[in-house]
Design a protein around this motif. Structure first.
Motif, PDB file in Angstrom:
ATOM      1  N   ASP A  86       0.851  -1.185   0.000  1.00  0.00           N
ATOM      2  CA  ASP A  86       0.000   0.000   0.000  1.00  0.00           C
ATOM      3  C   ASP A  86       0.888   1.236   0.000  1.00  0.00           C
ATOM      4  O   ASP A  86       1.550   1.535   0.995  1.00  0.00           O
ATOM      5  CB  ASP A  86      -0.904  -0.025   1.232  1.00  0.00           C
ATOM      6  CG  ASP A  86      -1.860   1.161   1.265  1.00  0.00           C
ATOM      7  OD1 ASP A  86      -1.761   2.030   0.380  1.00  0.00           O
ATOM      8  OD2 ASP A  86      -2.698   1.230   2.187  1.00  0.00           O
ATOM      9  N   GLU A  87       0.880   1.971  -1.117  1.00  0.00           N
ATOM     10  CA  GLU A  87       1.690   3.178  -1.242  1.00  0.00           C
ATOM     11  C   GLU A  87       0.803   4.421  -1.316  1.00  0.00           C
ATOM     12  O   GLU A  87       1.213   5.445  -1.882  1.00  0.00           O
ATOM     13  CB  GLU A  87       2.575   3.082  -2.482  1.00  0.00           C
ATOM     14  CG  GLU A  87       3.584   1.945  -2.412  1.00  0.00           C
ATOM     15  CD  GLU A  87       4.462   1.879  -3.652  1.00  0.00           C
ATOM     16  OE1 GLU A  87       4.000   2.350  -4.714  1.00  0.00           O
ATOM     17  OE2 GLU A  87       5.591   1.370  -3.558  1.00  0.00           O
ATOM     18  N   ALA A  92       4.826   6.429   4.031  1.00  0.00           N
ATOM     19  CA  ALA A  92       4.511   5.365   4.985  1.00  0.00           C
ATOM     20  C   ALA A  92       3.891   4.196   4.218  1.00  0.00           C
ATOM     21  O   ALA A  92       2.668   4.069   4.122  1.00  0.00           O
ATOM     22  CB  ALA A  92       3.568   5.863   6.075  1.00  0.00           C
ATOM     23  N   ILE A  93       4.747   3.383   3.661  1.00  0.00           N
ATOM     24  CA  ILE A  93       4.308   2.235   2.860  1.00  0.00           C
ATOM     25  C   ILE A  93       3.951   1.083   3.801  1.00  0.00           C
ATOM     26  O   ILE A  93       4.661   0.828   4.782  1.00  0.00           O
ATOM     27  CB  ILE A  93       5.424   1.808   1.890  1.00  0.00           C
ATOM     28  CG1 ILE A  93       5.736   2.958   0.919  1.00  0.00           C
ATOM     29  CG2 ILE A  93       5.030   0.549   1.131  1.00  0.00           C
ATOM     30  CD1 ILE A  93       6.954   2.713   0.058  1.00  0.00           C
ATOM     31  N   TYR A 149       9.160   5.305   5.445  1.00  0.00           N
ATOM     32  CA  TYR A 149       8.996   4.200   6.383  1.00  0.00           C
ATOM     33  C   TYR A 149       8.199   3.086   5.697  1.00  0.00           C
ATOM     34  O   TYR A 149       7.214   3.359   4.999  1.00  0.00           O
ATOM     35  CB  TYR A 149       8.236   4.646   7.630  1.00  0.00           C
ATOM     36  CG  TYR A 149       9.051   5.469   8.601  1.00  0.00           C
ATOM     37  CD1 TYR A 149       9.749   4.850   9.639  1.00  0.00           C
ATOM     38  CD2 TYR A 149       9.117   6.856   8.481  1.00  0.00           C
ATOM     39  CE1 TYR A 149      10.493   5.611  10.540  1.00  0.00           C
ATOM     40  CE2 TYR A 149       9.866   7.616   9.370  1.00  0.00           C
ATOM     41  CZ  TYR A 149      10.543   6.981  10.398  1.00  0.00           C
ATOM     42  OH  TYR A 149      11.286   7.732  11.285  1.00  0.00           O
ATOM     43  N   THR A 150       8.620   1.860   5.902  1.00  0.00           N
ATOM     44  CA  THR A 150       7.884   0.711   5.373  1.00  0.00           C
ATOM     45  C   THR A 150       7.481  -0.167   6.550  1.00  0.00           C
ATOM     46  O   THR A 150       8.334  -0.688   7.277  1.00  0.00           O
ATOM     47  CB  THR A 150       8.753  -0.099   4.392  1.00  0.00           C
ATOM     48  OG1 THR A 150       9.158   0.749   3.313  1.00  0.00           O
ATOM     49  CG2 THR A 150       7.951  -1.277   3.822  1.00  0.00           C
ATOM     50  N   TYR A 151       6.166  -0.319   6.755  1.00  0.00           N
ATOM     51  CA  TYR A 151       5.628  -1.045   7.905  1.00  0.00           C
ATOM     52  C   TYR A 151       5.179  -2.446   7.494  1.00  0.00           C
ATOM     53  O   TYR A 151       4.628  -2.648   6.411  1.00  0.00           O
ATOM     54  CB  TYR A 151       4.447  -0.287   8.508  1.00  0.00           C
ATOM     55  CG  TYR A 151       4.814   1.069   9.062  1.00  0.00           C
ATOM     56  CD1 TYR A 151       5.268   1.208  10.371  1.00  0.00           C
ATOM     57  CD2 TYR A 151       4.715   2.214   8.276  1.00  0.00           C
ATOM     58  CE1 TYR A 151       5.615   2.448  10.881  1.00  0.00           C
ATOM     59  CE2 TYR A 151       5.063   3.457   8.774  1.00  0.00           C
ATOM     60  CZ  TYR A 151       5.507   3.572  10.078  1.00  0.00           C
ATOM     61  OH  TYR A 151       5.850   4.805  10.580  1.00  0.00           O
ATOM     62  N   ARG A 152       5.392  -3.384   8.403  1.00  0.00           N
ATOM     63  CA  ARG A 152       5.008  -4.771   8.131  1.00  0.00           C
ATOM     64  C   ARG A 152       4.728  -5.490   9.456  1.00  0.00           C
ATOM     65  O   ARG A 152       5.553  -5.434  10.381  1.00  0.00           O
ATOM     66  CB  ARG A 152       6.147  -5.499   7.402  1.00  0.00           C
ATOM     67  CG  ARG A 152       5.828  -6.887   6.898  1.00  0.00           C
ATOM     68  CD  ARG A 152       6.963  -7.335   5.987  1.00  0.00           C
ATOM     69  NE  ARG A 152       6.715  -8.610   5.376  1.00  0.00           N
ATOM     70  CZ  ARG A 152       7.276  -9.771   5.769  1.00  0.00           C
ATOM     71  NH1 ARG A 152       8.124  -9.760   6.797  1.00  0.00           N
ATOM     72  NH2 ARG A 152       7.001 -10.891   5.155  1.00  0.00           N
TER      73      ARG A 152
END
Length: 212
Positions: A86-87, A92-93, A149-152
């Protein structure tokens, strides 16, 4: 459901034991659409929920020992398990994690009480322990060059709770008009999560201890 049961009673004491477990086959299906992503996700889980209780009463049933145990399984959120990107917010991906595992909680409690009906005095103590495995936390990586930032979501281990308490009561006079009630208790939480650390480009394990 499966149940194993035992009971033995005598003139001044008794023993009681009960074990049961529910076993279920859970089938879940999700039709998911997000932007250009159109996918179907299915997951199959065996849900096992065991419970155990042991009670021993002695001294004309005035002294009681009790032990309880149960296990709870929580299936992973299906949306979080979809392999999406989700971009919509370019800084904040958000990603899914197909490798998320189910969370498990073990609970155990010990209870002991001793009553003296003649003088109406009672004392009891209980202690509980909870161990939480594979809880879901939101991890991330940070790109210092782009500021993104890439959240997972990820599983983390190590969460646990302990508590202890004691109660005491008795009359203060022969007529039993005045009575004393006393309680003392303690709780401890060991919380494990993922958090940001200054100067680091990835989230790191955070451990926080709270005592009350």
């Amino acid at each position: 459901a499966i149940r194993l049961y035992y009971e033995k009673r005598k003139k001044d004491n008794s023993t009681w034991f009960n074990f049961q477990t529910i076993v279920q086959r859970m089938h879940e299906k999700l039709d998911y659409q997000r932007n250009t992503l159109d996918t179907t996700l299915t997951q199959n889980n065996w849900i096992v929920k065991p419970e155990m209780t042991f009670i021993r009463q002695v001294k004309n049933f005035n002294r009681r020992y009790q032990l309880n145990y149960d296990m709870q399984l929580t299936t992973a959120d299906m949306v979080s398990k979809i392999d999406f990107r989700d971009e919509s917010n370019p800084l904040a991906i958000r990603l899914g994690n197909p490798d998320l595992k189910n969370s498990i909680t073990h609970n155990m409690r010990l209870y002991v009480s001793d009553q003296n009906p003649k003088i109406q005095r009672g004392i009891s103590m209980n202690m509980g322990v909870s161990i939480l495995s594979r809880q879901v936390a939101n991890g991330f990586t940070y790109n210092a060059e782009t500021g993104v930032y890439t959240y997972r979501p990820q599983n983390v281990d190590g969460n646990r709770r302990l508590d202890w308490g004691m109660d005491y009561n008795r009359p203060l006079d022969k007529a039993k008009l005045w009575n004393l009630d006393n309680h003392i208790g303690w709780t401890y939480n060991h919380n494990v999560d993922l958090t940001a650390v200054s100067g680091s480009s990835t989230s790191e394990i955070s451990k926080v201890n709270n005592n009350n």
